[in-house]
Design a protein around this motif. Structure first.
Motif: not given
Length: 246
Positions: A207-227
């Motif tokens: 669960y932590v890994a999923q949320h860390e990846a989500l935050v990283s996608a948002m930091e990159r501005g990658d909306g598709d990955a974040a979704v």
């Protein structure tokens, strides 16, 4: 009104201090949602409820007005206070959602919760990826770290996860998307309650890994990955919750 995180904190038996007004609201509201007071039934008279809950008429009337505003009851002249159909209940109200935690599992209701959560949180993740500020990313990273160090502590782990989702809704810049917080919290808690008896530490790590990846996608501005990552998180919670139905 209850504070975000109240349902999560209740897992450890902690509950917020209540005055007489909120006590009566909780007792009657909980009774309606869990079926103690069935839809269409007439609540007891004021005199009986005043004695039952040990409150004054003023406190009782104010509590009933609050429940009426939530759509749970309807005052009818010469009839009394009638329990309203579920179709009139304010399901986005955090307190109404709170009461559903102790209600009998309902497959259709749970599916509806996750449908709403996926639709709104996916959009929030997409918007937040493009609108988030540097300060908001720092906040998201902070809560991701708090999730990580929670280890086997279910309550701090879920509270940190909820803060991430609240921060994403805030970062989206859409005030209406913040209304999904109560749905997110309820689905998280249901997921923890009904999760299969697997290794808790591994579940937390995933669960932590999923949320860390989500935050990283948002930091990159990658909306598709974040979704996609948001949808993956929600799917995980849904699968664990729906396991209760076999």
């Amino acid at each position: 009104m209850i504070e975000p995180g109240s349902l999560i904190r209740s897992l450890s038996g902690r509950s917020a201090a209540r005055n007489f007004h909120t006590f009566v609201i909780n007792e009657i509201g909980h009774g309606i949602v869990t079926g103690k007071f069935p839809v269409g039934s007439i609540l007891a008279s004021d005199a009986v409820m005043m004695e039952t809950y040990g409150v004054s008429r003023t406190v009782l009337r104010e509590a009933l007005k609050t429940l009426e505003a939530k759509g749970l009851v309807e005052a009818r002249p010469k009839v009394g206070t009638k329990v309203s159909p579920a179709s009139r209940w304010s399901f986005f109200d955090p307190q109404v959602l709170f009461w559903h935690f102790e209600a009998k599992p309902d497959r259709r209701f749970y599916e509806s919760l996750f449908d709403v959560r996926e639709a709104l949180e996916s959009r929030a993740a997409e918007l937040a990826s493009h609108r988030r500020t540097a300060d908001e990313i720092r906040i998201l990273k902070y809560w991701a770290h708090q999730m990580d160090i929670a280890e086997d502590g279910v309550e701090p782990h879920l509270l940190a996860a909820l803060e991430i989702h609240r921060a994403i809704a805030e970062s989206s810049g859409n005030a209406l998307l913040r209304s999904v917080t109560g749905v997110v919290e309820l689905t998280m808690v249901l997921s923890a309650k009904f999760a299969p008896p697997a290794d808790l530490r591994q579940r937390h790590a995933d669960y932590v890994a999923q949320h860390e990846a989500l935050v990283s996608a948002m930091e990159r501005g990658d909306g598709d990955a974040a979704v996609q990552l948001m949808q993956s998180i929600i799917t995980r919670d849904k699968q664990q919750t729906m396991a209760v139905f076999g």
